[in-house]
Design an enzyme around this catalytic site. Structure first.
Site, PDB file in Angstrom:
ATOM      1  N   GLY A   1       0.754  -1.242   0.000  1.00 38.40           N
ATOM      2  CA  GLY A   1       0.000   0.000   0.000  1.00 38.40           C
ATOM      3  C   GLY A   1       0.782   1.289   0.000  1.00 38.40           C
TER       4      GLY A   1
ATOM      5  N   GLY B   1       3.728  -3.646  -3.759  1.00 38.19           N
ATOM      6  CA  GLY B   1       3.670  -3.858  -5.200  1.00 38.19           C
ATOM      7  C   GLY B   1       4.069  -2.570  -5.912  1.00 38.19           C
ATOM      8  N   ARG B   2       3.159  -1.605  -5.848  1.00 36.40           N
ATOM      9  CA  ARG B   2       3.343  -0.342  -6.561  1.00 36.40           C
ATOM     10  C   ARG B   2       4.710   0.302  -6.279  1.00 36.40           C
ATOM     11  NH1 ARG B   2      -1.054   3.064  -7.833  1.00 36.40           N
ATOM     12  NH2 ARG B   2      -2.203   1.955  -6.215  1.00 36.40           N
TER      13      ARG B   2
ATOM     14  N   CYS C   1     -12.633   3.643 -28.732  1.00 40.97           N
ATOM     15  CA  CYS C   1     -13.918   4.324 -28.945  1.00 40.97           C
ATOM     16  C   CYS C   1     -14.681   4.494 -27.641  1.00 40.97           C
ATOM     17  CB  CYS C   1     -14.735   3.559 -29.973  1.00 40.97           C
ATOM     18  SG  CYS C   1     -13.925   3.637 -31.559  1.00 40.97           S
TER      19      CYS C   1
ATOM     20  N   TYR D   1       0.467  -1.661 -12.211  1.00 40.20           N
ATOM     21  CA  TYR D   1      -0.938  -1.625 -12.610  1.00 40.20           C
ATOM     22  C   TYR D   1      -1.109  -0.977 -13.985  1.00 40.20           C
ATOM     23  CZ  TYR D   1      -1.239  -2.699  -7.663  1.00 40.20           C
ATOM     24  OH  TYR D   1      -1.047  -3.272  -6.430  1.00 40.20           O
TER      25      TYR D   1
HETATM   26  N1  LLP Z   1      -1.559  -6.923  -0.625  1.00 42.34           N
HETATM   27  C1  LLP Z   1      -2.885  -6.975  -0.867  1.00 42.34           C
HETATM   28  C2  LLP Z   1      -3.712  -7.903  -0.094  1.00 42.34           C
HETATM   29  C3  LLP Z   1      -3.449  -6.148  -1.850  1.00 42.34           C
HETATM   30  O1  LLP Z   1      -4.754  -6.206  -2.080  1.00 42.34           O
HETATM   31  C4  LLP Z   1      -2.619  -5.266  -2.592  1.00 42.34           C
HETATM   32  C5  LLP Z   1      -3.181  -4.410  -3.630  1.00 42.34           C
HETATM   33  C6  LLP Z   1      -1.234  -5.256  -2.305  1.00 42.34           C
HETATM   34  C7  LLP Z   1      -0.744  -6.085  -1.314  1.00 42.34           C
HETATM   35  C8  LLP Z   1      -0.280  -4.358  -3.017  1.00 42.34           C
HETATM   36  O2  LLP Z   1      -0.560  -3.018  -2.809  1.00 42.34           O
HETATM   37  P1  LLP Z   1       0.433  -1.874  -3.361  1.00 42.34           P
HETATM   38  O3  LLP Z   1       1.714  -1.975  -2.570  1.00 42.34           O
HETATM   39  O4  LLP Z   1       0.663  -2.142  -4.790  1.00 42.34           O
HETATM   40  O5  LLP Z   1      -0.298  -0.631  -3.116  1.00 42.34           O
HETATM   41  N2  LLP Z   1      -5.184  -1.128  -9.533  1.00 42.34           N
HETATM   42  C9  LLP Z   1      -5.005  -0.139  -8.485  1.00 42.34           C
HETATM   43  C10 LLP Z   1      -4.339  -0.711  -7.272  1.00 42.34           C
HETATM   44  C11 LLP Z   1      -5.080  -1.891  -6.679  1.00 42.34           C
HETATM   45  C12 LLP Z   1      -4.397  -2.473  -5.477  1.00 42.34           C
HETATM   46  C13 LLP Z   1      -5.039  -3.726  -5.050  1.00 42.34           C
HETATM   47  N3  LLP Z   1      -4.413  -4.382  -3.964  1.00 42.34           N
HETATM   48  C14 LLP Z   1      -4.237   1.039  -9.060  1.00 42.34           C
HETATM   49  O6  LLP Z   1      -3.883   1.017 -10.236  1.00 42.34           O
HETATM   50  O7  LLP Z   1      -4.014   2.030  -8.370  1.00 42.34           O
END
Ligand code: LLP
Length: 420
Positions: free
Chosen positions: A239, A280-281, A348, A376
């Site tokens: 997150g 992740g991000r 479109c 993403y």
């Molecule tokens: N762990 C769980 C249980 C999650 O649901 C997620 C992301 C992560 C880890 C990784 O989170 P991060 O570090 O990437 O923030 N498509 C959206 C983001 C969706 C995130 C979903 N869950 C976007 O493009 O902003």
């Protein structure tokens, strides 16, 4: 480290000019910096040094086999949300013993496969899921390692579509009822309780919500301990946000240090717990760009449009979340005046845009790069409008590798048949 820089007015990814990649491979095109991915992962990992921990990269952010393989080589764990992601991790050489399985809708088949592969832990999100897992594990004559994902009811102050830790969200077990689910879990013969997990949302730019949820989760760990349920692991999810426009999230290492300080302040009772995070991000977003070429420029009413060859099917974030990504020229020029454009794709849909109101100096054929697109981006891509997915390239110093070739028309229709 800054993976994208201008040199002699040309944009580079590490030591490779973007223009050269676009000319050789065509556009649209995703380009990633290997060094940036490695340094982000290492920043997390090193900040934990001296403590039992596991950095589990969230595969959904970018599931490219080459990126998974790169991270596996560093010793990364992986956070997965489907059996497809598990198979990717295995194919890329990842260690199943370092995989945590999140997600609200795991099927019995997915559970079976993950148990057979020997994953580290299931992050279970409901009582029914727990019962199903107990049954599936029993059928295989195994015990399933489990953390319960609790929902701490903390406002992550992010976009509502990517906030998961509020009471009204579908994710996790409400923290008020979690104790009773733990008691149930402790009695199930095929469940081995490992720990506790939570994930409150994505693109969080301040550390406070993380500290709040850590506090709530540790309170629960203490309470469970008083009732004879002792947990060994604490998974705080992912997150941590990144800079797209002017956000100022903490760096991964400062983030971990702040978490650890708060953790220590809870006293020695918790110190033996293993700490897991699932970023992740923040590992891949700023390591990637989407390169696209201007097809046409046109004006309508008050607006000027730059129509490029990448669309919402290639990068969905602007359309879906109204997300802002920097859009920069691949070749800088001061030969003329910038015009304010809506940078739009060929799809479109009126919602097909990459950016609104961008001051750019463009002509048909100009190349632009949409930055911060490593997370993403490709992973949420689709074939909408029967558009093939773009290739992906991993740059390493002055060399590069095509880690996914451009899809062909045959790829797109390979699973279809004409009904007769
Ligand atoms: N762990 C769980 C249980 C999650 O649901 C997620 C992301 C992560 C880890 C990784 O989170 P991060 O570090 O990437 O923030 N498509 C959206 C983001 C969706 C995130 C979903 N869950 C976007 O493009 O902003």
């Amino acid at each position: 480290m800054e993976p994208f820089t201008y040199y002699n007015s040309e944009l580079y990814v590490e030591d490779v000019p973007v223009k050269q990649l676009a000319e050789q491979l065509g556009t649209p095109l995703y380009v990633y910096s290997k060094a940036k991915i490695v340094s982000q992962w290492q920043a997390y990992n090193e900040a934990f040094s001296g403590r039992d921990h596991l950095v589990c990269y969230a595969v959904k952010a970018n599931p490219s086999l080459a990126i998974l393989n790169l991270l596996a080589g560093l010793g990364s764990g992986f956070d997965i949300v489907s059996v497809g992601e598990l198979e990717r991790v295995l194919l890329a050489g990842g260690d199943p013993g370092r995989v945590v399985f999140s997600g609200v809708g795991k099927t019995a088949e997915e559970m079976r496969r993950a148990l057979e592969a020997g994953i580290h832990c299931f992050d279970v999100e409901s009582e029914q899921e727990l019962e199903r897992l107990n049954q599936v594990a029993g059928g295989l004559g195994r015990q399933a390692p489990v953390s319960l994902r609790v929902n701490p009811d903390v406002d992550p102050e992010t976009h509502p579509y990517i906030a998961t830790g509020l009471k009204e969200s579908k994710f996790g077990i409400p923290i008020e009822t979690a104790a009773s689910v733990y008691h149930r879990a402790s009695k199930l013969p095929n469940i081995k309780l490992r720990g506790i997990a939570c994930h409150i949302g994505s693109q969080l730019t301040s550390i406070e919500p993380f500290l709040d949820s850590l506090e709530r989760v540790l309170d629960l760990v203490g309470e469970l301990g008083d009732h004879g349920i002792s947990l060994d692991e604490l998974d705080l999810g992912g997150g941590l946000g990144v800079t797209y426009l002017d956000e100022e999230p903490p760096d991964p290492d400062d983030f971990v240090v702040a978490l650890m300080e708060q953790f220590q302040s809870f006293g020695s009772r918790y110190q033996r717990m293993k700490f897991i995070i699932e970023p992740g991000r923040s590992i891949v977003a700023n390591a990637g760009m989407l390169v696209t070429r201007v097809q046409y420029l046109k004006s309508a009413g008050e607006r000027n449009f730059a129509i490029v060859d990448a669309g919402m099917n290639d990068l969905m974030r602007p359309s879906l979340y109204d997300a802002w990504h920097p859009i920069v020229p691949v070749t800088q020029t001061d030969d003329g005046n910038a015009v304010v454009y809506d940078v739009v794709g060929p799809v479109c849909e009126s919602g097909d845009f990459l950016g609104h109101d961008r001051a750019l100096l463009l002509e048909p054929g100009s190349l632009v790069a949409v930055l911060a697109a490593g997370a993403y981006g490709a992973s949420m891509g689709s074939n909408y409008n029967s558009r093939p997915r773009p290739p992906e390239v991993l740059v390493d110093g002055d060399s590069y590798r095509v880690i996914r070739r451009r899809e062909t028309f045959e790829d797109m229709v390979a699973t279809e048949t004409v009904a007769t």
